[in-house]
Design an enzyme around this catalytic site. Structure first.
Site, PDB file in Angstrom:
ATOM      1  N   TYR A  55      56.114 -40.532   4.773  1.00  0.00           N
ATOM      2  CA  TYR A  55      56.781 -40.519   3.379  1.00  0.00           C
ATOM      3  C   TYR A  55      56.403 -41.823   2.754  1.00  0.00           C
ATOM      4  CZ  TYR A  55      59.623 -39.331  -0.744  1.00  0.00           C
ATOM      5  OH  TYR A  55      60.276 -39.131  -1.871  1.00  0.00           O
ATOM      6  N   LYS A  71      52.871 -37.876   3.210  1.00  0.00           N
ATOM      7  CA  LYS A  71      53.134 -37.272   1.886  1.00  0.00           C
ATOM      8  C   LYS A  71      53.036 -38.231   0.764  1.00  0.00           C
ATOM      9  CE  LYS A  71      57.412 -36.521   0.004  1.00  0.00           C
ATOM     10  NZ  LYS A  71      57.410 -37.110  -1.411  1.00  0.00           N
TER      11      LYS A  71
HETATM   12  C1  SI3 Z   1      60.966 -39.539  -6.554  1.00  0.00           C
HETATM   13  C2  SI3 Z   1      60.765 -37.954  -6.607  1.00  0.00           C
HETATM   14  O1  SI3 Z   1      61.721 -37.249  -7.043  1.00  0.00           O
HETATM   15  N1  SI3 Z   1      59.630 -37.589  -6.356  1.00  0.00           N
HETATM   16  C3  SI3 Z   1      59.425 -36.005  -6.094  1.00  0.00           C
HETATM   17  C4  SI3 Z   1      58.513 -35.440  -7.058  1.00  0.00           C
HETATM   18  O2  SI3 Z   1      58.182 -33.997  -7.027  1.00  0.00           O
HETATM   19  C5  SI3 Z   1      58.925 -36.053  -8.498  1.00  0.00           C
HETATM   20  O3  SI3 Z   1      60.246 -35.392  -8.716  1.00  0.00           O
HETATM   21  C6  SI3 Z   1      58.051 -34.985  -9.521  1.00  0.00           C
HETATM   22  O4  SI3 Z   1      56.511 -35.264  -9.344  1.00  0.00           O
HETATM   23  C7  SI3 Z   1      58.235 -35.429 -11.077  1.00  0.00           C
HETATM   24  O5  SI3 Z   1      58.104 -36.778 -11.370  1.00  0.00           O
HETATM   25  C8  SI3 Z   1      58.901 -35.982  -4.795  1.00  0.00           C
HETATM   26  O6  SI3 Z   1      57.891 -36.693  -4.413  1.00  0.00           O
HETATM   27  C9  SI3 Z   1      60.080 -36.042  -3.877  1.00  0.00           C
HETATM   28  C10 SI3 Z   1      60.028 -35.575  -2.724  1.00  0.00           C
HETATM   29  O7  SI3 Z   1      58.977 -35.076  -2.203  1.00  0.00           O
HETATM   30  C11 SI3 Z   1      61.470 -35.639  -1.980  1.00  0.00           C
HETATM   31  O8  SI3 Z   1      62.150 -34.916  -2.275  1.00  0.00           O
HETATM   32  O9  SI3 Z   1      61.472 -36.330  -0.743  1.00  0.00           O
END
Ligand code: SI3
Length: 289
Positions: free
Chosen positions: A133, A161
């Site tokens: 990650y 990821k």
């Molecule tokens: C920091 C964060 O929340 N990043 C999200 C994104 O989905 C993000 O919320 C989205 O792209 C909006 O910026 C994901 O990369 C997080 C993720 O996969 C996780 O919950 O670990």
């Protein structure tokens, strides 16, 4: 393990306790309504780094019990406490999670050798696969191509990821490792990740916008990139508003407006500002969420 994975929202009550029935409803909504291919459990979106070990285990157990084998399950077990990461990794592996994932260790300025040892220890102690990650914006840890060479040399490291906006590095990674799984980690950049050849996506907004995001994936598969880009515009109108109002609070409020008990966020994250509920109701209506 390819496809659309939701980074799962976890419902908490005002005292920071997990709402089990709400969690089951959120899992069912992702599987039955958003029709995702898998769930990424105890990631950033799950407010993982605010939880106790027992709470993390309860979530792994409850999600597996609700999802059974209907979708792929990835357990995010990363922790600054390597013993906890290994304990969680063993626990999720015994529950039958399809792969582990772990955020790069952060806060202290770890050397790459220390980071590599962290991943190899979790893999050796659990026997499960591992998805790195990588989220430099939040961890301050950027992994170079040469360092990916060393991590991917372990065949149990099945992918990454990739939560970064460096699309040159993404293109080089895809070109260098056609057989490793690369997931887009920023939902607002999904179409660019797909153009770069990612195998799937993991993200928070798929809890509420999975169907539209799937459409982007399908259009890219059909080489209909202009249409995909149009749908990405719509998704980004939603994401822009969600980010403005507070990402996790607002994603939960969207589900709450829809009658799914997504609860609230956990301290020290602030709870949703009820004076903004009208904006969320309008978002749900305008974008048919
Ligand atoms: C920091 C964060 O929340 N990043 C999200 C994104 O989905 C993000 O919320 C989205 O792209 C909006 O910026 C994901 O990369 C997080 C993720 O996969 C996780 O919950 O670990």
């Amino acid at each position: 393990m390819k496809g659309l994975f939701t980074a799962l929202l976890i419902p908490f009550d005002e005292n920071g306790q997990i709402k089990e029935e709400g969690l089951r409803q959120v899992v069912r909504h992702n599987i039955d309504v958003q029709k995702v291919d898998g769930l990424y459990v105890n990631g950033s979106t799950g407010e993982n780094f605010l939880l106790t070990t027992d709470q993390k285990k309860f979530i792994f157990e409850t999600v597996k019990d609700e999802a059974k084998d209907s979708v792929k399950l990835i357990a995010q077990v990363g922790s600054l406490n390597l013993e906890e990461a290994v304990e969680l990794g063993r626990f999720a592996t015994e529950l039958g999670y399809d792969s582990l994932s772990a955020v790069t260790p952060f806060y202290y300025p770890f050397t790459f050798e220390e980071i590599k040892s962290y991943y190899n220890t979790i893999i050796e102690e659990t026997g499960n696969d591992m998805i790195i990650y990588a989220i430099p914006a939040l961890t301050g840890v950027a992994i170079s191509m040469e360092q990916f060479d060393e991590l991917f040399a372990n065949e149990k490291v099945i992918g990454v990821k990739y939560t970064d906006s460096n699309f040159f590095a993404l293109e080089r990674l895809r070109n260098r490792y056609p057989d490793k799984l690369i997931y887009s980690g920023f939902d607002e950049m999904l179409v660019y990740g797909l153009l770069s050849g990612v195998d799937g996506a993991i993200g928070s907004t798929y809890n509420v916008n999975g169907l539209r995001s799937r459409r982007i994936m399908e259009l890219c598969e059909q080489n209909k990139f202009e249409e995909a880009y149009e749908v990405q515009h719509e998704a980004n109108d939603i994401i822009e508003k969600v980010l403005e109002l507070g990402i996790y609070q607002t994603l939960k409020e969207i589900l709450n407006v829809k009658g799914i008990d997504a609860g609230t966020t956990k301290n020290p994250l602030s709870s949703f500002d009820p004076s903004k509920r009208g904006k969320v109701e309008k978002l749900v209506e305008d974008f048919n969420l």
